[in-house]
Design an enzyme around this catalytic site. Structure first.
Site, mmCIF file in Angstrom:
data_model
loop_
_atom_site.group_PDB
_atom_site.id
_atom_site.type_symbol
_atom_site.label_atom_id
_atom_site.label_comp_id
_atom_site.label_asym_id
_atom_site.label_seq_id
_atom_site.Cartn_x
_atom_site.Cartn_y
_atom_site.Cartn_z
ATOM 1 N N GLN A 47 -0.544 16.519 18.371
ATOM 2 C CA GLN A 47 0.003 15.284 18.028
ATOM 3 C C GLN A 47 1.284 15.950 16.849
ATOM 4 O O GLN A 47 1.096 16.600 16.210
ATOM 5 C CB GLN A 47 -1.376 15.364 17.304
ATOM 6 C CG GLN A 47 -1.593 16.078 16.457
ATOM 7 C CD GLN A 47 -3.859 15.892 16.322
ATOM 8 O OE1 GLN A 47 -3.519 15.108 16.204
ATOM 9 N NE2 GLN A 47 -3.985 16.895 16.302
ATOM 10 N N HIS A 78 -16.552 13.785 3.676
ATOM 11 C CA HIS A 78 -17.439 15.361 4.343
ATOM 12 C C HIS A 78 -18.873 15.681 3.407
ATOM 13 O O HIS A 78 -19.295 16.281 4.047
ATOM 14 C CB HIS A 78 -16.362 16.356 3.729
ATOM 15 C CG HIS A 78 -15.304 16.589 4.992
ATOM 16 N ND1 HIS A 78 -14.363 15.908 3.825
ATOM 17 C CD2 HIS A 78 -15.077 16.820 6.173
ATOM 18 C CE1 HIS A 78 -12.595 15.913 4.730
ATOM 19 N NE2 HIS A 78 -13.558 16.336 5.997
ATOM 20 N N ASP A 153 -11.438 22.181 23.858
ATOM 21 C CA ASP A 153 -11.317 20.834 24.163
ATOM 22 C C ASP A 153 -13.278 20.944 24.066
ATOM 23 O O ASP A 153 -14.036 21.637 24.481
ATOM 24 C CB ASP A 153 -11.147 20.624 24.965
ATOM 25 C CG ASP A 153 -11.568 18.840 25.702
ATOM 26 O OD1 ASP A 153 -12.418 18.785 25.059
ATOM 27 O OD2 ASP A 153 -10.904 18.588 26.388
ATOM 28 N N ASP A 171 -16.373 15.416 14.019
ATOM 29 C CA ASP A 171 -16.028 15.272 12.715
ATOM 30 C C ASP A 171 -15.021 15.237 13.503
ATOM 31 O O ASP A 171 -13.296 15.075 13.686
ATOM 32 C CB ASP A 171 -15.732 16.146 12.235
ATOM 33 C CG ASP A 171 -14.795 16.406 10.491
ATOM 34 O OD1 ASP A 171 -14.366 15.239 10.347
ATOM 35 O OD2 ASP A 171 -14.254 17.184 9.628
ATOM 36 N N SER A 172 -13.860 14.073 13.679
ATOM 37 C CA SER A 172 -13.864 13.222 14.805
ATOM 38 C C SER A 172 -12.510 12.285 14.273
ATOM 39 O O SER A 172 -12.787 12.148 13.601
ATOM 40 C CB SER A 172 -13.397 12.471 16.025
ATOM 41 O OG SER A 172 -14.455 11.456 16.082
#
Ligand code: SPD
Length: 305
Positions: A47, A78, A153, A171-172
């Site tokens: 990315q 968070h 992954d 936490d995507s």
């Protein structure tokens, strides 16, 4: 200096540099942040990564054009993604974070003394490295000896785990590209298997204003897998609509009945989470209660207000 303007006003009107986040799905609005400079920007294997120094919000981490966090309000995300499940589980010894390479979730987890092992599974090593370079308040937890990082992954990682974790945190990023699988049923079935018999999962589950189809779809399949499911949210001004929600999936413990308040007082000073907001964040607006049938929200149904 131009007459009639202070130096500040001039900077805001004539020489300004804005980062603009285009919302996905498009909602006919954008969100703009005044930026002082780009600290670093590059393409990793997965990315485009940027760290910006903003005028008012501290540093900001951007992945593929989407704001992941700002130093200004990241605590509200968070603290809520971590302390709600960790203070619900009576003895969280082994915790897995999927995504979360910036380290904010890890920083909150290591405040819990009873946690013995923390695994972070982040697909992109570059996110961890950029956070270590520029976001020390986020990445401070990486040096804790209980933390082990796997650059894999997340969907494949959990497939090989059986009955291992007390708590899993997803936490995507948003459900785009490689992260799409993290919002699908097979991943939740695999995570169910990866949990111990009384385990809990909390996952990033987007905005009650902009992602209602996603939230309904996810809670529908999650409630077919887990004994207890619910939805709660936090207020984070730099995320689309200023709110972000979380899916709570549990085999046994109920965040409204099993909160261990004593352990909260051992965490040190927090900025957003407290035992009151732990419970009231499960109070959902009428339009969401209408969207989601009561059997998808077994946990929220237990609210007594
Ligand atoms: N729309 C952006 C949602 C991002 C949620 N994840 C942020 C990761 C911070 N650790």
């Amino acid at each position: 200096m131009q007459e009639g303007f202070t130096e500040d006003e001039l900077r805001l009107t004539t020489m300004d540099l804005w980062f603009e986040e285009k919302l996905e799905p498009p909602v006919g609005t954008t969100f703009r942040v005044l930026v002082n400079r780009t600290i670093e920007r590059f393409r990793s294997e997965y990315q485009e990564i940027a760290v910006l120094e903003t005028e008012k919000l501290g540093k900001m981490l951007i992945l593929d054009g989407v704001i992941m966090l700002s130093e200004f309000d990241e605590f509200a995300y968070h603290e809520m993604i971590i302390h709600v499940p960790l203070l619900t589980h009576p003895n969280p010894k082994k915790v897995l974070v999927i995504g979360g390479g910036d380290g904010g979730s890890i920083r909150e987890i290591v405040k819990h003394k009873e946690v013995e092992e923390v695994h972070l599974c982040e697909i992109d090593r570059a996110v961890v490295e950029v956070s270590k370079r520029h976001l020390p308040t986020l990445s401070s937890g990486f040096s804790d000896p209980r933390v082990k990082i796997f650059y894999e992954d997340g969907a494949k990682f959990v497939k090989n785990k059986k009955g291992e974790y007390d708590v899993i945190i997803v936490d995507s990023t948003d459900p785009v590209g490689a992260a799409v699988v993290l919002f699908e049923e097979p991943f939740y079935r695999d995570m169910y298997e990866a949990l111990k018999p009384d385990g809990i999962i909390v996952s990033q589950c987007e905005s009650i204003y902009y992602h209602q189809d996603l939230i309904k779809r996810m809670l529908s399949f999650i409630s077919n897998i887990f004994e207890l499911t619910g939805y709660y949210y936090s207020l984070v001004p730099t995320y689309p609509s200023g709110t972000i929600g979380f899916a709570f999936c549990s085999k046994k413990y109920n965040p409204l009945k099993d909160l261990d308040e004593k352990r909260y007082y051992k965490l040190g000073k927090l900025k957003y989470y407290n035992p009151q907001i732990h419970k009231t964040s499960f109070c959902l607006p009428a339009f969401i209660r209408e969207l989601l049938p009561p059997d998808l929200l077994k946990i929220n149904n237990d609210l007594i207000v």
